[in-house]
Write an enzyme that holds these catalytic residues in place. Structure first.
Site, PDB file in Angstrom:
ATOM      1  N   SER A 260     100.887 -64.556  92.681  1.00 45.26           N
ATOM      2  CA  SER A 260     100.609 -64.803  94.092  1.00 45.26           C
ATOM      3  C   SER A 260     101.005 -63.591  94.909  1.00 45.26           C
ATOM      4  O   SER A 260     101.522 -62.605  94.398  1.00 45.26           O
ATOM      5  CB  SER A 260     101.364 -66.036  94.579  1.00 45.26           C
ATOM      6  OG  SER A 260     102.725 -65.708  94.690  1.00 45.26           O
ATOM      7  N   LYS A 261     100.749 -63.706  96.185  1.00 41.61           N
ATOM      8  CA  LYS A 261     100.970 -62.612  97.119  1.00 41.61           C
ATOM      9  C   LYS A 261     102.402 -62.078  97.084  1.00 41.61           C
ATOM     10  O   LYS A 261     102.641 -60.908  97.353  1.00 41.61           O
ATOM     11  CB  LYS A 261     100.646 -63.119  98.531  1.00 41.61           C
ATOM     12  CG  LYS A 261      99.983 -62.046  99.291  1.00 41.61           C
ATOM     13  CD  LYS A 261      99.187 -62.327 100.463  1.00 41.61           C
ATOM     14  CE  LYS A 261      98.952 -60.990 101.149  1.00 41.61           C
ATOM     15  NZ  LYS A 261      97.928 -60.190 100.674  1.00 41.61           N
ATOM     16  N   ARG A 262     103.319 -62.961  96.737  1.00 47.40           N
ATOM     17  CA  ARG A 262     104.717 -62.536  96.678  1.00 47.40           C
ATOM     18  C   ARG A 262     104.943 -61.416  95.659  1.00 47.40           C
ATOM     19  O   ARG A 262     105.933 -60.720  95.703  1.00 47.40           O
ATOM     20  CB  ARG A 262     105.620 -63.732  96.353  1.00 47.40           C
ATOM     21  CG  ARG A 262     106.167 -64.407  97.598  1.00 47.40           C
ATOM     22  CD  ARG A 262     106.894 -65.687  97.246  1.00 47.40           C
ATOM     23  NE  ARG A 262     105.982 -66.630  96.611  1.00 47.40           N
ATOM     24  CZ  ARG A 262     106.230 -67.257  95.476  1.00 47.40           C
ATOM     25  NH1 ARG A 262     107.345 -67.049  94.834  1.00 47.40           N
ATOM     26  NH2 ARG A 262     105.347 -68.100  94.977  1.00 47.40           N
TER      27      ARG A 262
END
Ligand code: GLU
Length: 499
Positions: A260-262
């Protein structure tokens, strides 16, 4: 298999396209335009926008997604912007069809109206939690009599339509990568197929659309496996032929969770903005879960179209390895695209940095020749397109940004020695033809001898004076590319700094 293959990518326009989605598109393109056509079949790839989850829509994301896919070089044969024989390719424009199909299923007793309020559903959920029962709808409305249903309709009570799952037996989901996946029907919920606003849920819409668009293979993320039995049952209830399902593997982050974006930018836009080449991304995505021979690492799109087979994709998840992607990006930049091509990709970044004229990027650009020459010089040092403006800056701008004077003085030398070198260089420069590297090199070696210094000791102050940094491409190439006029001014500046 039929003699025609039709696959589709069906994104919901709810944000930016993630690398996992881009990989699905790549699989579809390779399957339809590569594998199918190699086997003498017609292969078509369709783009369909699934915008029926009205609450999650994000303005502009469908356009953004299409732009990103085009940038990657992945094109569709039919879709919202290019049209095609199965239009419309946007779900909300087909709304009436889903209502018709849902009503048909109700009239045949294969689906039913459910009037349960959100409050009642919440109570059911809480009770199931208290009793440690699996969550799911308790089928309360499945047994309403025709009169009860009519009375509620007459009273204008809002309702959804749920599919009546068979209560016994099993459902088999055949999967191209995973084989048969078997489910016990009594474990499967009566899911909503039409919402109270008249919009279908994904489950109904996907079955109706795939059927009506004559889709032969459904490739999608593994998150749809648990509800695939409902889709299989819907095909049965409607008497439609089922497509072949291929639930593709997930991409995981290095700690094992869903990427994910994290974990850094993972949307197509993020990669594009970080200076990755589309070729490198395609190459990397292809290697995630697929390999021709276990050793080849560089694949062009053409290679993949020649060799990729969908069935050979491993169903187990693969881990996103940014270091590998970065390595591939550098490989592509350094060795696998022409200098002229690379120059054209670098130019928008130079324009953005204000380093070359703002004009259409093509070979007619006034500085195209200069950028090609610089690209040839620096190609090996570029890992990301974003690095190009910095690496090329001292060739393109007149005034160097301030640099540390200490750089001008090589180890074991005094400022006075560096000054001597620069002074001698100033005297030498007017008579030199910098484009003649042999002459320049001979002159500087002679200069070193005259000063009783090693060539390296002489080259360093000149390099720093010319570029403002300790590292550059080969000195004589660099001097020629900086140009005599600028070089004279920069040597003067360095002498001032030292003096
Ligand atoms: N709209 C669905 C999604 O974005 C599509 C899944 C499918 O390909 O059927 O996940």
């Amino acid at each position: 298999m039929t003699d025609h293959i039709r696959v589709r990518f069906a994104p919901s326009p709810t944000g930016s396209l993630h690398i996992g989605g881009a990989r699905l598109v790549m699989y579809n393109v390779l399957f339809a335009h590569g594998e199918a056509r190699r086997e003498g079949k017609t292969g078509k790839f369709i783009l369909r926008i699934e915008d029926t989850d009205r609450k999650r829509l994000i303005e502009g994301s469908a356009e953004n997604l299409m732009e990103g896919l085009r940038w990657l070089g992945l094109n569709w044969d039919e879709g919202p912007d290019v049209g095609g024989p199965y239009a419309p390719y946007v779900q909300s424009e087909r709304k009436h069809r889903y209502g018709e199909v849902a009503e048909q299923l109700v009239s045949e007793g294969k689906a039913y109206r459910c009037f349960c309020t959100p409050e009642r559903l919440q109570e059911v959920r809480e009770q199931q939690q208290r009793e440690k029962l699996p969550p799911g709808y308790d089928r309360h409305c499945r047994n309403l009599s025709a009169e009860e249903v009519q009375a509620k309709l007459d009273a204008g009570e809002p309702h959804v339509i749920r599919f009546a799952m068979p209560l016994e037996g099993e459902t088999i989901v055949p999967d191209l990568l995973r084989g048969d996946i078997v489910y016990q029907n009594d474990k499967i919920d009566d899911l909503v197929i039409l919402k109270s606003d008249g919009f279908p849920t994904y489950h109904l819409a996907v079955v109706v659309d795939d059927h009506e668009m004559d889709i032969t293979h459904v490739t999608r993320g593994p998150e749809w496996i648990p509800t695939a039995p409902l889709h299989v049952q819907l095909y049965k209830a409607l008497g439609w032929e089922m497509p072949i399902f291929a639930h593709m593997p997930l991409i995981l982050n290095p700690n094992g969770g869903k990427l994910s974006k994290r974990h850094g930018g993972v949307s197509l836009n993020d990669f594009r903005e970080a200076g990755y080449l589309p070729e490198a991304l395609i190459n990397y995505m292809a290697l995630l879960g697929w390999s021709l021979d276990g050793k080849t690492e560089i694949y062009t799109m053409d290679d993949l179209l020649q060799h990729f087979t969908l069935e050979k994709v491993s169903p187990s998840p693969s881990t996103f390895d940014r270091a590998k992607l970065d390595w591939l990006n550098a490989q592509w930049i350094n060795h696998h695209i022409s200098t002229e091509d690379l120059a054209l990709r670098v130019m928008p970044w130079l324009i953005e940095a204000g380093m070359i004229t703002e004009a259409p990027v093509n070979s007619d650009h006034p500085q195209y020749g200069t950028v090609v020459a610089l690209t040839g010089l620096l190609k090996d040092r570029i890992h990301f397109l974003t690095e190009a403006p910095d690496l090329m800056s001292y060739f393109l701008i007149d005034e160097l940004p301030d640099y540390d004077t200490a750089l001008l003085v090589p180890k074991k030398m005094e400022a006075a020695d560096a000054l001597k070198v620069l002074h001698a260089t100033s005297e030498l420069l007017p008579n030199l033809n910098l484009d003649d590297h042999e002459q320049t090199e001979a002159a500087f070696r002679e200069l070193a001898e005259g000063l009783e210094m090693k060539p390296g000791q002489v080259f360093m102050p000149i390099r720093v004076a010319a570029t403002g940094r300790a590292q550059s491409p080969g000195l004589f190439d660099t001097l020629a590319a900086v140009g005599k006029e600028r070089l004279i001014a920069r040597i003067d500046l360095a002498r001032e700094k030292l003096g």
